[in-house]
Scaffold this active site. Structure first.
Site, PDB file in Angstrom:
ATOM      1  N   ILE A 119     -14.744   1.564  -1.880  1.00  0.00           N
ATOM      2  CA  ILE A 119     -16.073   1.676  -1.035  1.00  0.00           C
ATOM      3  C   ILE A 119     -15.806   2.746   0.075  1.00  0.00           C
ATOM      4  CG2 ILE A 119     -16.614  -0.892  -1.427  1.00  0.00           C
ATOM      5  CD1 ILE A 119     -15.260  -1.572   1.326  1.00  0.00           C
ATOM      6  N   THR A 159     -14.314   7.432  -0.362  1.00  0.00           N
ATOM      7  CA  THR A 159     -14.099   5.882  -0.452  1.00  0.00           C
ATOM      8  C   THR A 159     -12.308   5.818  -0.035  1.00  0.00           C
ATOM      9  OG1 THR A 159     -13.098   6.185  -2.907  1.00  0.00           O
ATOM     10  CG2 THR A 159     -15.691   5.694  -2.463  1.00  0.00           C
ATOM     11  N   ASP A 160     -12.214   4.339   0.216  1.00  0.00           N
ATOM     12  CA  ASP A 160     -11.031   3.720   0.434  1.00  0.00           C
ATOM     13  C   ASP A 160     -10.319   3.439  -1.008  1.00  0.00           C
ATOM     14  OD1 ASP A 160     -12.154   1.469  -0.231  1.00  0.00           O
ATOM     15  OD2 ASP A 160     -11.941   0.884   1.766  1.00  0.00           O
ATOM     16  N   ALA A 161      -9.168   2.556  -0.796  1.00  0.00           N
ATOM     17  CA  ALA A 161      -8.634   2.181  -2.122  1.00  0.00           C
ATOM     18  C   ALA A 161      -9.348   1.068  -2.765  1.00  0.00           C
ATOM     19  CB  ALA A 161      -7.102   1.677  -1.748  1.00  0.00           C
ATOM     20  N   GLY A 162     -10.240   0.535  -2.148  1.00  0.00           N
ATOM     21  CA  GLY A 162     -11.097  -0.463  -3.010  1.00  0.00           C
ATOM     22  C   GLY A 162     -12.480   0.208  -3.676  1.00  0.00           C
TER      23      GLY A 162
END
Length: 136
Positions: A22, A17-20
């Site tokens: 997702i 996932t990324d920082a968000g």
């Protein structure tokens, strides 16, 4: 008669996932690659044995539509189906869905069979074509 659909489950880990929270778009390509590897394995074909013979499959073309996002800890299913089998290449239709059967990613991926020493296209080995053809 169409080729059957192979189903492969994959869990989304934090590293995907990324920082968000997702799934980072490029990681879907990894999920698709794993599913194609498991598809081959379902025929009893191990890529390490192909590598010993200097035979490999390389991605030639990718068309990928990102439809919706997957999130950390989601359990996804990757459906893989050959839609075209040529002498030296295969075209796969792959779809990633979530546990609610919502389509997240749709991709068409062409892989070419190559001689890894010469990096030149070669015919897909007969034993692979035979295994694939045995299921239609």
């Amino acid at each position: 008669m169409p080729f059957p659909v192979h189903k492969f489950k994959v869990r989304v880990y934090y590293e995907d996932t990324d920082a968000g929270g997702i799934v980072y778009y490029a990681n879907y390509l990894k999920f698709l690659e794993r599913a194609r590897t498991e598809w081959l394995r379902s025929f009893g074909i191990e890529q390490h044995s192909l590598l010993e013979q200097s035979v490999g499959f390389v991605v030639k073309r990718v068309e990928m539509d990102n439809i919706a996002a997957a999130r950390f800890d989601d359990l996804l299913q990757v459906n893989t189906q050959i839609i075209e089998l040529k002498r030296a290449s295969m075209l796969f239709q792959q779809q990633i869905t979530n546990s609610n059967n919502l389509s997240l990613v749709s991709a068409k991926i062409r892989v070419a069979c190559v001689d890894l020493q010469k990096m030149k296209p070669i015919a897909i080995p007969a034993f692979i074509v035979g295994e694939i053809s045995s299921v239609i």
